[in-house]
Design a protein around this motif. Structure first.
Motif, mmCIF file in Angstrom:
data_model
loop_
_atom_site.group_PDB
_atom_site.id
_atom_site.type_symbol
_atom_site.label_atom_id
_atom_site.label_comp_id
_atom_site.label_asym_id
_atom_site.label_seq_id
_atom_site.Cartn_x
_atom_site.Cartn_y
_atom_site.Cartn_z
ATOM 1 N N TRP A 477 0.824 -1.227 0.000
ATOM 2 C CA TRP A 477 0.000 0.000 0.000
ATOM 3 C C TRP A 477 0.853 1.270 0.000
ATOM 4 O O TRP A 477 0.433 2.303 -0.524
ATOM 5 N N VAL A 478 2.022 1.168 0.598
ATOM 6 C CA VAL A 478 2.880 2.367 0.638
ATOM 7 C C VAL A 478 3.310 2.713 -0.787
ATOM 8 O O VAL A 478 3.255 3.881 -1.208
ATOM 9 N N GLN A 479 3.674 1.692 -1.548
ATOM 10 C CA GLN A 479 4.067 1.960 -2.941
ATOM 11 C C GLN A 479 2.866 2.371 -3.796
ATOM 12 O O GLN A 479 2.980 3.234 -4.661
ATOM 13 N N LEU A 480 1.731 1.736 -3.562
ATOM 14 C CA LEU A 480 0.531 2.120 -4.318
ATOM 15 C C LEU A 480 0.212 3.597 -4.078
ATOM 16 O O LEU A 480 -0.089 4.345 -5.015
ATOM 17 N N ALA A 481 0.282 4.003 -2.812
ATOM 18 C CA ALA A 481 -0.025 5.405 -2.482
ATOM 19 C C ALA A 481 0.999 6.333 -3.111
ATOM 20 O O ALA A 481 0.638 7.339 -3.742
#
Ligand SMILES: Cc1ncc(C[n+]2csc(CCOP(=O)(O)OP(=O)(O)O)c2C)c(N)n1
Length: 517
Positions: A477-481
């Motif tokens: 999720w950190v990379q998606l964000a």
């Protein structure tokens, strides 16, 4: 002035100030018209579910409809799940849906479809306007329909030639339809029922979740010795320290039946008799005691605070002090590395919710217990997903932040639910919205693992497990964000989460925290 411009100017004249859009070729004249018209903020969503979910969140906070701009049947179709949620929430929305020029439809071009047919199940009002001189009036009619209490979904289909041909007059501002009052007889009937001294609950929903209604309901409950309940899902509930705090009817059928079994009388205030989310073998659909009497004070479209005030007067409860929640923030976790789990997470959120925050709750199973610790947190508004179609949380936060720009917005989001409409993160970044997203990264459709058991199905085998887990690969999720312009951080303990959340609250603009369970 062409039809599109007469429509855009009319929407503004009727009080519509926000256009949430995902346009295509058939909407280009309307897009161009929005450039010429003052007073309409235009916000792009990269998927129509973001657009419609944001319109729902906006209505709940701004108390007025936004318009959406959607591309023919498929664009509208992509937005339907969140229109379904908005319809259940009683949110007013004006959908402007582009259509081929009228003479082009017979050629069955690729995007041709039955737009009215797509619109109808999730709209209260549907109209196709083939006359460019009448599109402004149709637009005003759509806004009037959206204002219809408690708020309705109005879908206006705009053929491209209606948009580009000469328009008519801009419609002057119209009177907004008002909520209707309940009759004196209804109030008297409720007062009589409440005076009989039976074990009673007031069940609140809809507008009864707002501060003035809660205060009146609190006075009545204190005066009569009645309990205060609210529906499992409320579109917007004002809660926290200093506020009247109804107890939420649980999601679980067993717990709900157990809670409700004691009541001989339930007074419905903008609510409906409680029903189970789903049918389960051997369990009831209706959750109240079969012997319980229901009386209805007000339905969702009524003027609920006035109905409650009248009932308080009829009972002599006007000056009774309501019971309100104390201010009691749990302590933050001490030093160490405590694993993230729902109980600790609920306490942590309760400790950190800033005053006047708007909390969007799509935390699904992880959040089942959040209502108790957060009930004594700093005062805040709590927005539930209303129609059970997951994918509301992130778009709803976009709309809430646009509708209440001075308030911090917190989204409590399941990782499974978040993936439906994660494009909302990009809109948060582009519009610099003050949204803090906490992803409950349990790498599964956790609730469905329990539901498999609850419906009496077999223990999960390979296929069932693969349909209910979100691992292989784990979502990052950190990379998606980051990829959508939202800074993010991962927290793997309650201590890391407390630090990351505190930092996020002090950081302007959107921030995402992936809370790994
Ligand atoms: C539009 C839509 N599709 C599917 C579902 C079925 N469904 C309900 S909850 C859920 C999974 C939720 O997962 P997550 O957000 O990770 O929450 P958790 O169960 O882990 O708490 C699904 C797929 C639904 N409610 N709505």
């Amino acid at each position: 002035m062409n039809g599109a411009e007469s429509l855009a100017r009319t929407l503004v004249s009727q009080g519509v100030e926000l256009c949430l859009a995902n346009p295509g070729t058939s909407e280009m004249h309307f897009v161009a018209a929005l450039d010429k018209v003052e007073g309409m903020r235009c916000v792009l969503g990269l998927f129509e579910g973001v657009v419609t979910g944001a319109a729902d969140g906006y209505y709940r906070m701004a108390d007025k409809p936004a318009c959406t701009l959607l591309h023919l049947g498929p664009g509208l179709g992509n937005g339907l799940a969140n229109l379904h949620n908005a319809k259940k929430a009683g949110s007013g929305i004006v959908n402007i849906v582009g259509e081929h020029a009228s003479y082009h439809i017979e050629h069955n071009a690729p995007l041709t479809s039955d737009i009215e047919g797509v619109a109808r199940p999730m709209s209260h009002w549907v109209h196709t306007c083939n006359d460019s001189t009448r599109i402004a009036t149709a637009g005003a009619d759509a806004v009037t329909a959206a204002w219809q209490p408690p708020g309705q979904i109005a879908t206006l289909i705009l053929p491209a030639d209606t948009a580009w041909n000469p328009g008519g007059e801009v419609v002057p501002p119209r009177q907004r339809p008002l909520r209707s009052g309940v009759t004196g007889e209804t109030v008297e009937a409720c007062a009589r029922a409440l005076r009989r001294g039976r074990k009673t609950a007031l069940l609140l929903g809809g507008q009864a979740g707002r501060q003035d209604s809660l205060d009146w309901a609190g006075r009545i409950a204190a005066h009569c010795g009645a309990d205060l309940l609210c529906e499992y899902s409320v579109a917007r509930l004002e809660r926290g320290a200093g506020r009247v705090t109804p107890r939420r009817v649980p999601y679980s059928v067993d717990l709900a039946v157990q809670l409700l079994s004691q009541y001989e009388l339930i007074v419905l205030v903008g609510a409906r008799p409680p029903v189970a989310f789903f049918a389960y073998p051997g369990k009831p659909s209706l959750l109240a005691n079969p012997a319980c009497e229901f009386v209805s004070l007000a339905e969702a479209h009524h003027d609920i605070p006035t109905a409650l005030a009248d009932l308080a007067d009829a009972l002599g409860a006007r000056t009774t002090a309501p019971v309100v929640a104390a201010f009691n923030q749990p302590a933050l976790p001490g030093p160490g590395r405590d694993p993230i789990e729902p109980v600790g997470l609920g306490r942590l959120i309760a400790a950190l919710i800033p005053e006047n925050a708007v909390v969007i709750d799509e935390s699904v199973l992880s959040g089942r217990g959040f209502d108790v610790p957060t009930s004594t947190a700093a005062p805040h508004s709590w927005l539930n997903i209303m129609g059970g179609a997951i994918g509301f949380g992130l778009p709803g936060a976009v709309g809430a932040a646009l509708g209440a720009p001075d308030r911090p917005v917190i989204v409590l989001e399941g990782d499974g639910s978040g993936m439906y409409t994660l494009q909302a993160l990009w809109t948060m970044a582009r519009e610099s919205l003050n949204v803090k997203v906490v992803i409950m990264a349990n790498r599964s459709y956790n609730i469905l693992q329990g539901e498999l058991k609850n419906v009496g199905a077999a223990a999960p085998g390979v296929n069932a497990r693969s349909m209910l887990t979100l691992d292989r690969p784990d979502l990052n999720w950190v990379q998606l964000a980051r990829g959508m312009g939202v800074p993010g951080e991962r927290a793997e303990s309650l201590q890391e989460l407390a630090a990351a959340f505190s930092k996020a609250l002090a950081t302007p603009g959107p921030v995402l925290i992936e809370a790994v369970f």
